[in-house]
Design a protein around this motif. Structure first.
Motif, PDB file in Angstrom:
ATOM      1  N   VAL A 158      -1.457   4.606  15.109  1.00 13.16           N
ATOM      2  CA  VAL A 158      -1.127   4.580  13.684  1.00 13.16           C
ATOM      3  C   VAL A 158      -2.306   5.063  12.850  1.00 13.16           C
ATOM      4  O   VAL A 158      -3.433   4.544  12.982  1.00 13.16           O
ATOM      5  N   VAL A 159      -2.032   6.059  12.009  1.00 16.54           N
ATOM      6  CA  VAL A 159      -3.037   6.608  11.107  1.00 16.54           C
ATOM      7  C   VAL A 159      -2.588   6.372   9.673  1.00 16.54           C
ATOM      8  O   VAL A 159      -1.479   6.769   9.283  1.00 16.54           O
ATOM      9  N   GLY A 160      -3.406   5.706   8.903  1.00 17.47           N
ATOM     10  CA  GLY A 160      -3.095   5.468   7.499  1.00 17.47           C
ATOM     11  C   GLY A 160      -3.747   6.500   6.598  1.00 17.47           C
ATOM     12  O   GLY A 160      -4.724   7.153   6.981  1.00 17.47           O
ATOM     13  N   ILE A 161      -3.207   6.636   5.395  1.00 20.94           N
ATOM     14  CA  ILE A 161      -3.838   7.427   4.337  1.00 20.94           C
ATOM     15  C   ILE A 161      -3.896   6.508   3.120  1.00 20.94           C
ATOM     16  O   ILE A 161      -2.880   5.916   2.729  1.00 20.94           O
ATOM     17  N   ALA A 162      -5.093   6.347   2.558  1.00 18.43           N
ATOM     18  CA  ALA A 162      -5.264   5.435   1.422  1.00 18.43           C
ATOM     19  C   ALA A 162      -6.359   5.974   0.508  1.00 18.43           C
ATOM     20  O   ALA A 162      -7.086   6.902   0.874  1.00 18.43           O
ATOM     21  N   GLY A 163      -6.473   5.373  -0.674  1.00 18.36           N
ATOM     22  CA  GLY A 163      -7.436   5.844  -1.653  1.00 18.36           C
ATOM     23  C   GLY A 163      -8.672   4.971  -1.727  1.00 18.36           C
ATOM     24  O   GLY A 163      -8.639   3.874  -2.281  1.00 18.36           O
ATOM     25  N   GLY A 164      -9.782   5.442  -1.139  1.00 18.36           N
ATOM     26  CA  GLY A 164     -11.039   4.715  -1.224  1.00 18.36           C
ATOM     27  C   GLY A 164     -11.450   4.103   0.102  1.00 18.36           C
ATOM     28  O   GLY A 164     -10.619   3.742   0.935  1.00 18.36           O
ATOM     29  N   LYS A 165     -12.763   3.980   0.286  1.00 18.64           N
ATOM     30  CA  LYS A 165     -13.314   3.456   1.537  1.00 18.64           C
ATOM     31  C   LYS A 165     -12.901   2.005   1.779  1.00 18.64           C
ATOM     32  O   LYS A 165     -12.582   1.615   2.905  1.00 18.64           O
ATOM     33  N   GLU A 166     -12.882   1.192   0.714  1.00 15.31           N
ATOM     34  CA  GLU A 166     -12.558  -0.231   0.878  1.00 15.31           C
ATOM     35  C   GLU A 166     -11.149  -0.414   1.450  1.00 15.31           C
ATOM     36  O   GLU A 166     -10.927  -1.207   2.365  1.00 15.31           O
ATOM     37  N   LYS A 167     -10.188   0.344   0.914  1.00 16.95           N
ATOM     38  CA  LYS A 167      -8.812   0.234   1.406  1.00 16.95           C
ATOM     39  C   LYS A 167      -8.710   0.732   2.845  1.00 16.95           C
ATOM     40  O   LYS A 167      -8.024   0.126   3.675  1.00 16.95           O
ATOM     41  N   CYS A 168      -9.407   1.825   3.154  1.00 15.82           N
ATOM     42  CA  CYS A 168      -9.362   2.346   4.523  1.00 15.82           C
ATOM     43  C   CYS A 168     -10.005   1.381   5.521  1.00 15.82           C
ATOM     44  O   CYS A 168      -9.484   1.177   6.617  1.00 15.82           O
ATOM     45  N   ASP A 169     -11.121   0.781   5.120  1.00 16.81           N
ATOM     46  CA  ASP A 169     -11.771  -0.198   6.004  1.00 16.81           C
ATOM     47  C   ASP A 169     -10.833  -1.373   6.287  1.00 16.81           C
ATOM     48  O   ASP A 169     -10.747  -1.861   7.426  1.00 16.81           O
ATOM     49  N   TYR A 170     -10.137  -1.833   5.265  1.00 11.24           N
ATOM     50  CA  TYR A 170      -9.195  -2.950   5.421  1.00 11.24           C
ATOM     51  C   TYR A 170      -8.070  -2.584   6.400  1.00 11.24           C
ATOM     52  O   TYR A 170      -7.715  -3.374   7.291  1.00 11.24           O
ATOM     53  N   VAL A 171      -7.527  -1.383   6.224  1.00  9.49           N
ATOM     54  CA  VAL A 171      -6.404  -0.928   7.052  1.00  9.49           C
ATOM     55  C   VAL A 171      -6.800  -0.880   8.532  1.00  9.49           C
ATOM     56  O   VAL A 171      -6.023  -1.270   9.407  1.00  9.49           O
ATOM     57  N   VAL A 172      -8.021  -0.439   8.805  1.00 18.55           N
ATOM     58  CA  VAL A 172      -8.473  -0.331  10.201  1.00 18.55           C
ATOM     59  C   VAL A 172      -8.966  -1.682  10.734  1.00 18.55           C
ATOM     60  O   VAL A 172      -8.536  -2.135  11.791  1.00 18.55           O
ATOM     61  N   ASN A 173      -9.853  -2.332   9.982  1.00 16.14           N
ATOM     62  CA  ASN A 173     -10.529  -3.528  10.498  1.00 16.14           C
ATOM     63  C   ASN A 173      -9.661  -4.785  10.439  1.00 16.14           C
ATOM     64  O   ASN A 173      -9.751  -5.646  11.317  1.00 16.14           O
ATOM     65  N   GLU A 174      -8.837  -4.900   9.411  1.00 26.25           N
ATOM     66  CA  GLU A 174      -8.000  -6.101   9.248  1.00 26.25           C
ATOM     67  C   GLU A 174      -6.602  -5.921   9.830  1.00 26.25           C
ATOM     68  O   GLU A 174      -6.075  -6.809  10.489  1.00 26.25           O
ATOM     69  N   LEU A 175      -5.999  -4.768   9.561  1.00 28.24           N
ATOM     70  CA  LEU A 175      -4.596  -4.571   9.956  1.00 28.24           C
ATOM     71  C   LEU A 175      -4.461  -3.920  11.326  1.00 28.24           C
ATOM     72  O   LEU A 175      -3.366  -3.896  11.884  1.00 28.24           O
ATOM     73  N   GLY A 176      -5.548  -3.368  11.842  1.00 26.85           N
ATOM     74  CA  GLY A 176      -5.505  -2.838  13.200  1.00 26.85           C
ATOM     75  C   GLY A 176      -5.002  -1.421  13.359  1.00 26.85           C
ATOM     76  O   GLY A 176      -4.673  -0.994  14.467  1.00 26.85           O
ATOM     77  N   PHE A 177      -4.939  -0.640  12.247  1.00 29.97           N
ATOM     78  CA  PHE A 177      -4.592   0.777  12.380  1.00 29.97           C
ATOM     79  C   PHE A 177      -5.659   1.468  13.228  1.00 29.97           C
ATOM     80  O   PHE A 177      -6.815   1.035  13.277  1.00 29.97           O
TER      81      PHE A 177
END
Length: 331
Positions: free
Chosen positions: A173-192
């Motif tokens: 799963v690859v996400g696209i989001a706006g900003g480093k904070e949101k991307c870090d959350y998607v990978v580190n917290e949600l497991g993308f």
């Protein structure tokens, strides 16, 4: 409490939504008639679809009437009941809109259990946004284990659920989001497996690096440049669930530069409105509720305090200022 407050649509926006498009009103508390239920709303859900309803252009749903309570999902507590299906103290999900109080005949009210699931989650991961994710993934994208799934607005109420459900099904799963904070959350917290920050200025190159084997399914919330970039990475026979076009919510045209790929890659593109599939809601909500209760489906909320804060919170939502599900706490 003899009065309550509500927000009505005062004027249709021309371009971007402005605070003056709304009006805060006080009204006397309604009396509860035979068969009716009076509800004090605890949370109001703010969602991108509301921007479309504010326009009177032809769409899939009737426009929001002027000088009427703004549309919206709510969760609250029954404070008076003359309906045998509901008792005082029950937590209920409804569509009472931007209002502190709701009166209903009970037909469209759903009683929910807050023992293991917080009330607010019934407006997010275990509500309409969660169902939107569940339907688009399972009934349109239909990913197989090992396939690559791309999700735009990945940290939002819908996108975050799509990605987690796809991971549970064994996808990359690859996400696209706006900003480093949101991307870090998607990978580190949600497991993308990866997340591309579209604000970093290297969208296409970063997406190629994050999805080196191409993309087999897209959940599209944004449109515009973000959608174009994802289309450019599609594999043959990729499936696309078209959920939202937030890039064009103010009436702008959304050009599609990679349209030829719809043909050359034999892509399946399906737009959908989740409220047209109500027969699937009991199954989807049950599955989502079990995952949230078991801690297997995480969610994040941005909460504005008080009804008067709703217009600014909604404008912020359309600009991507929220993080996760945007709510307004009413009581």
């Amino acid at each position: 409490m003899n009065t309550y407050q509500r927000i009505v649509l005062a004027a249709r926006p021309k371009g971007e939504v402005q605070p003056e498009n709304f009006r805060l009103e006080s009204l006397p508390l309604p009396s509860c008639g035979e068969g009716e239920v009076l509800v004090r709303n605890q949370f109001l859900s703010l969602d991108p679809y509301m921007r479309g309803r504010m326009s009177d252009a032809k769409s899939y749903a009737a426009p929001q009437p002027l000088d009427e309570t703004m549309i919206g999902g709510t969760v609250g507590q029954v404070i008076e009941s003359r309906n045998p299906r509901f008792a005082v103290g029950d937590t209920v999900v409804g569509m009472f809109g931007w209002s502190e109080i709701g009166l209903s005949d009970g037909a469209l009210l759903r009683k929910v259990d807050t023992t293991h699931i917080p009330a607010s989650a019934y407006l997010g991961a275990v509500g309409m946004p969660g169902m939107t994710a569940w339907y688009g993934l399972n009934h349109i994208m239909k990913p197989k284990a090992g396939e690559t799934v791309a999700v735009s607005a990945a940290s939002g109420a819908v996108g975050s659920v799509v990605g987690q459900l796809a991971k549970l099904q064994g996808c990359r799963v690859v996400g696209i989001a706006g900003g480093k904070e949101k991307c870090d959350y998607v990978v580190n917290e949600l497991g993308f497996d990866g997340c591309v920050d579209y604000k970093a200025g290297n969208l296409r190159a970063d997406l190629k690096a994050a999805a080196p084997d191409g993309i087999d399914a897209i959940f599209e919330n944004v449109g515009g440049e973000v959608f174009d970039a994802a289309l450019g990475r599609t594999n043959a026979f990729a499936r696309i669930a078209l959920c939202g076009m937030i890039a064009g919510y103010n009436g702008e045209d959304i050009p599609l530069k990679n349209a030829r790929l719809l043909l050359t890659n034999r892509l399946l593109v399906q737009g959908f409105i989740v409220t047209e599939h109500m027969e699937l809601w009991p199954q989807g909500l049950k599955e989502l509720g079990q995952l949230v209760a078991a801690g297997k489906l995480k969610f994040r909320e941005s909460v504005a305090e008080g009804l008067a804060a709703a217009p600014d919170a909604f404008i912020g939502l359309l600009k991507g200022r929220n993080f996760g599900k945007q709510l307004v706490r009413l009581s």
